[in-house]
Design a protein around this motif. Structure first.
Motif, PDB file in Angstrom:
ATOM      1  N   MET A 589      12.910   3.514   7.985  1.00 40.81           N
ATOM      2  CA  MET A 589      13.138   3.401   6.560  1.00 40.81           C
ATOM      3  C   MET A 589      12.156   4.278   5.789  1.00 40.81           C
ATOM      4  SD  MET A 589      13.196  -0.237   4.771  1.00 40.81           S
ATOM      5  CE  MET A 589      14.755  -1.027   4.924  1.00 40.81           C
ATOM      6  N   GLY A 590      11.055   4.559   6.444  1.00 38.88           N
ATOM      7  CA  GLY A 590      10.008   5.330   5.801  1.00 38.88           C
ATOM      8  C   GLY A 590       8.712   4.991   6.485  1.00 38.88           C
ATOM      9  N   SER A 591       7.626   5.240   5.796  1.00 38.30           N
ATOM     10  CA  SER A 591       6.344   4.886   6.380  1.00 38.30           C
ATOM     11  C   SER A 591       5.481   4.290   5.283  1.00 38.30           C
ATOM     12  CB  SER A 591       5.676   6.120   6.980  1.00 38.30           C
ATOM     13  OG  SER A 591       5.492   7.090   5.966  1.00 38.30           O
ATOM     14  N   ALA A 592       4.374   3.733   5.696  1.00 36.85           N
ATOM     15  CA  ALA A 592       3.447   3.178   4.723  1.00 36.85           C
ATOM     16  C   ALA A 592       2.054   3.293   5.282  1.00 36.85           C
ATOM     17  CB  ALA A 592       3.783   1.722   4.441  1.00 36.85           C
ATOM     18  N   ILE A 593       1.100   3.353   4.386  1.00 36.94           N
ATOM     19  CA  ILE A 593      -0.275   3.447   4.837  1.00 36.94           C
ATOM     20  C   ILE A 593      -0.884   2.053   4.815  1.00 36.94           C
ATOM     21  CG2 ILE A 593      -2.531   4.418   4.321  1.00 36.94           C
ATOM     22  CD1 ILE A 593      -0.875   6.849   3.164  1.00 36.94           C
ATOM     23  N   LEU A 594      -1.370   1.636   5.957  1.00 37.64           N
ATOM     24  CA  LEU A 594      -1.908   0.274   6.072  1.00 37.64           C
ATOM     25  C   LEU A 594      -3.358   0.234   5.585  1.00 37.64           C
ATOM     26  CD1 LEU A 594      -0.374  -0.768   9.495  1.00 37.64           C
ATOM     27  CD2 LEU A 594       0.368  -1.395   7.195  1.00 37.64           C
ATOM     28  N   GLY A 595      -3.873  -0.972   5.564  1.00 32.47           N
ATOM     29  CA  GLY A 595      -5.210  -1.185   5.028  1.00 32.47           C
ATOM     30  C   GLY A 595      -6.293  -0.361   5.703  1.00 32.47           C
ATOM     31  N   ASP A 596      -6.077   0.024   6.977  1.00 30.65           N
ATOM     32  CA  ASP A 596      -7.090   0.813   7.677  1.00 30.65           C
ATOM     33  C   ASP A 596      -6.931   2.304   7.396  1.00 30.65           C
ATOM     34  OD1 ASP A 596      -4.759   1.302   8.997  1.00 30.65           O
ATOM     35  OD2 ASP A 596      -5.412   0.581  10.955  1.00 30.65           O
ATOM     36  N   GLY A 597      -6.008   2.665   6.496  1.00 30.53           N
ATOM     37  CA  GLY A 597      -5.841   4.067   6.133  1.00 30.53           C
ATOM     38  C   GLY A 597      -4.904   4.815   7.060  1.00 30.53           C
ATOM     39  N   LYS A 598      -4.385   4.128   8.066  1.00 27.62           N
ATOM     40  CA  LYS A 598      -3.484   4.823   8.997  1.00 27.62           C
ATOM     41  C   LYS A 598      -2.033   4.544   8.635  1.00 27.62           C
ATOM     42  CE  LYS A 598      -6.596   4.947  12.893  1.00 27.62           C
ATOM     43  NZ  LYS A 598      -7.286   3.684  13.161  1.00 27.62           N
ATOM     44  N   PRO A 599      -1.188   5.555   8.811  1.00 31.37           N
ATOM     45  CA  PRO A 599       0.223   5.333   8.490  1.00 31.37           C
ATOM     46  C   PRO A 599       0.930   4.549   9.594  1.00 31.37           C
ATOM     47  CG  PRO A 599      -0.141   7.605   9.175  1.00 31.37           C
ATOM     48  CD  PRO A 599      -1.467   6.938   9.217  1.00 31.37           C
TER      49      PRO A 599
END
Lengths: 627, 165
Positions: A589-599
């Motif tokens: 669906m897409g991507s997102a950047i998580l709390g640790d800064g990694k996608p």
């Protein structure tokens, strides 16, 4: 093709109007200055000429872009200035006050129009005042200038009439959005205008025009907005997205700092500042996200046009009521909302509302009412499209559904379930293809469009009383509530909206069914179960269910479970586009950047597994049985 | 590789650019061979970071990274160009390439220098022996007969970008 042209016209019209309002504000500032300057000097032909040009300009453009009310008033205003220009009216304090009063009135008009393109202000009082003043002057000077003056005035009248007629022609061609407005113009117009406009009203029979009635609620918002004087600027969406990206980064950095700080820092001020920074960045994020939000107004008002056109073709009388035009929604959602809405509304006018005769025969007013109501509910935007028409007859729907093999004859469905079958692919109740809604697309397309926006649509209907279509959409496509899961030591995000439940299955709940594969016994219901890891690694081994979590996905087409290692947490994520290189990958669906800064990838489980379920005929049969 | 050195290579090129004719190319190496791409498409050069793998993609897609809030796909040029016999070196760099609205990262070993080449400096690629398929090579640069050969890459072709769209 013609649809796109129509859209372009609407956009163009809107843009022209917006441009005009910008320009008019400037013009009025200029003219105010000029009026004030006029008071000092009695004979300044240069100044009077300038004022005349300003007024003339305002009149011409306002008429051309379809702001009848403004044109109406400026026409009268121009007459007044013309007399000054002629020298027939001497400039004195009274005249200048009147000029300024007129100017103020126009400023208010423009302000109102800026907030609501359909707003109407009554100018009758001021017009009368101007006419009164002119009449008085004429009487005073009649002996000396009668002959030349009337001549001049006649000439002037002729030229104005010509101009009006010209403008009228052009406005007929572009089918003015505010037909209701021009009919209102008739009421307040002077006799001369009435004569000209009557041509117009003959063409578009007045009773047939739906009247857009903004709710009284609007009035209060208008006045409060006037007080605020909120100005707007246009910013490109890509800049807003850039801002969102950076602010997203800021929030992530802040979180990292905060976590570090809590662990390592012993300095009170430092910790306090960090927390303050956290609060600030969250606030900035909220604001930057809200920049994408736009009011539904323009889209809803466009529906007025659709209702008008549709009802005219079908010879129906429809009143359109708009509620909650100020409700805001993400610009990207709005863009995709228009088409499904148009379809629902056309459908409502076509199938929902009866002809005046039909309506009167069942004791309803000949005029049907279509209400479009928008409001926020939690993190959703809800749009209700309600008609007071015939309602949907579940018996007919059921009959057709059985005929078209959408359902089997012995299926036990509630009335509501039956009514919602109209969204089923390939289902269409229209017996003959009509010009209005018979375009080969059914309500299933509408449903698909809405679901592509992560929304849902349902219909409720009472036979004889009407139907309500309820569209529920996420406020923004930029943020979703996601479940972060762990599969094969990688993090993935699954939209919460797809998940019905999650559980820890025991090996006893798993059965192997030949032709289907492994299935989960979910409280007596047997559904196929897959492992996320295996889909990604393209291998199929037996799933080891020890200490794993199963996520259950369920929609009306399929139900299945997906096994992941673990659920890490649930959080709101900002959706980032995937690069075009991999955007075509189905299931992402897409991507997102998580709390640790990694996608991390956002997975569309329905898309990812839907294909394998459909390919497996046996499992589909199995599903059918279970349904 | 040392990022300060990369920084110096890029800033030096900006200072030099005014006096030079022709086009600027960024020269880098994968294994023993030298390659170059037009400097115009290189947006920035970063040290290699940990990437999030993307399932169900070709092997040369190494994963994705977060570049100041933007998610960017990173490809491994060595795998893409079939240079599979190479040892894995440490301290690689990621070149962020941008052509129109396509943005992609590419992992390479070392960034060397910025070359300013005119049309005369570039010869056609016939007859040269190279490990990589010649369809990815736009031209060849050789300073003098004894020096090493630099292959000028067609990144659009090499990364299959048209095919992927």
């Amino acid at each position: 093709m013609s649809k796109t042209v129509g859209k372009i016209m609407d956009d163009l019209e809107l843009e022209l109007k917006e441009d005009f309002l910008q320009e008019a504000t400037q013009l009025l500032e200029d003219s105010e200055q000029a009026f004030l300057a006029l008071e000092g000097e009695n004979e300044n032909s240069e100044l009077v000429n300038q004022i005349f040009r300003l007024a003339h300009n305002l009149k011409g453009t306002s008429r051309a872009v379809g702001f009848g009310g403004v044109a109406e008033f400026t026409h009268e205003f121009e007459n007044l200035i013309l007399k000054i220009k002629d020298g027939t009216l001497k400039i004195d304090e009274e005249v200048v006050s009147l000029l300024l009063e007129g100017n103020d009135h126009l400023v208010i008009m423009i302000k109102m129009l800026k907030m609501d393109m359909n707003s109407e202000i009554d100018s009758t009082d001021l017009i009368e005042k101007i006419q009164f003043l002119l009449k008085n002057y004429q009487q005073k000077q009649s002996e000396s200038t009668e002959t030349s003056e009337t001549k001049k005035e006649n000439e002037e009248n002729n030229s104005i009439s010509e101009e009006l007629e010209l403008n009228l022609d052009s406005s007929e061609n572009e089918e003015p959005m505010e037909m209701s407005k021009s009919s209102e113009q008739i009421e307040i117009s002077s006799e001369k205008d009435l004569k000209i406009f009557s041509k117009n009203s003959e063409q578009s029979v007045q009773e047939e025009q739906p009247k857009v009635k903004p709710k009284p609620k609007d009035d209060s918002s208008k006045t409060s907005a006037t007080a605020k004087k909120d100005e707007t600027i246009r910013v490109s969406l890509s800049r807003v997205e850039d801002l969102n990206n950076f602010v997203g980064e800021l929030v992530i950095l802040q979180t990292v700092l905060q976590q570090r700080g809590d662990l390592l820092v012993n300095d009170d001020l430092m910790l306090k500042s960090l927390r303050h920074l956290g609060k600030l960045s969250k606030e900035i994020q909220e604001i930057s996200m809200s920049l994408r939000m736009v009011p539904l107004k323009s889209t809803m008002q466009k529906m007025g046009r659709i209702v008008r056109d549709t009802s005219k073709i079908l010879n129906k009388k429809v009143d359109l009521v708009l509620e909650g035009e100020e409700t805001e929604i993400d610009k990207t959602v709005l863009e995709f909302l228009s088409d499904p809405l148009v379809h629902i509304i056309r459908n409502g006018v076509d199938h929902g509302l009866g002809t005046p005769e039909e309506r009167e025969s069942v004791g309803k007013p000949p005029q049907g009412t279509l209400t479009i109501k928008a409001f926020h509910e939690g993190n959703n935007l809800v749009i209700e499209i309600k008609d007071d028409g015939k309602g949907i007859n579940p018996e007919i729907i059921k009959k057709i559904a059985i005929e078209k093999e959408v359902i089997s004859a012995n299926e036990n469905l509630t009335e509501n379930e039956i009514i919602n079958l109209i969204f089923h692919p390939g289902f269409s109740t229209k017996e003959e293809v009509t010009e209005v809604s018979g375009r080969g697309v059914g309500m299933d397309v509408v449903k698909n469009n809405i679901e592509n926006l992560s929304g849902e649509i349902i219909v409720n209907s009472t036979l004889g009383e009407g139907s309500i279509f309820t569209v529920r959409l996420p406020l923004t496509l930029a943020i979703i509530e996601g479940m972060v899961v762990d599969s094969n030591n990688e993090k993935f995000i699954i939209p919460i909206s797809q998940i019905t439940e999650s559980l820890r299955p025991s090996q006893n709940d798993i059965h192997f069914i030949t032709g289907v594969g492994e299935c989960l016994d979910l409280r007596g219901e047997v559904i196929p179960i897959f492992e996320l890891k295996q889909v990604f690694m393209k291998q199929s081994t037996k799933i080891d269910f020890t200490d794993k979590t199963a996520i259950v996905i369920r929609n009306e087409k399929m139900r299945f479970a997906v096994v992941v290692e673990n659920i890490i947490n649930q959080q709101q994520v900002v959706i980032k586009k995937l690069g075009r290189e991999i955007a075509n990958q189905s299931g992402f669906m897409g991507s997102a950047i998580l709390g640790d800064g990694k996608p991390a990838i956002i997975i569309d489980l329905i898309e990812l597994f839907g294909a394998s379920i459909k390919n497996n005929k046996n499992s589909q049969l199995n599903l059918q049985e279970n349904m | 590789m040392d990022m300060q050195k990369v920084q110096k290579i890029l800033t030096d090129s900006i200072n030099k650019q005014e006096v030079q004719d022709g086009e600027s190319y960024l020269e880098f190496s994968i294994g023993q061979e030298l390659y170059a791409v037009p400097l115009l498409i290189v947006k920035e050069v970063l040290p290699e970071t940990e990437l999030t793998p993307i399932p169900r993609t070709p092997k040369y897609i190494r994963g994705m990274m977060n570049l100041r809030g933007q998610v960017i796909t990173v490809a491994d040029l060595a795998i893409k160009l079939n240079l599979t016999k190479l040892e894995d070196t440490k301290n690689k760099v990621i070149m962020i390439l941008q052509k129109e609205d396509i943005q992609m990262g590419v992992v390479v070993d070392i960034v060397h220098q910025v070359l300013h080449l005119t049309d005369e400096d570039i010869t056609q690629s016939n007859g040269t022996e190279s490990e990589i398929s010649m369809q990815f090579v736009k031209g060849i640069h050789q300073k003098d007969p004894d020096s090493e050969v630099t292959l000028i890459l067609d990144m659009i072709e090499a990364l299959n970008i048209n095919e992927l769209l």
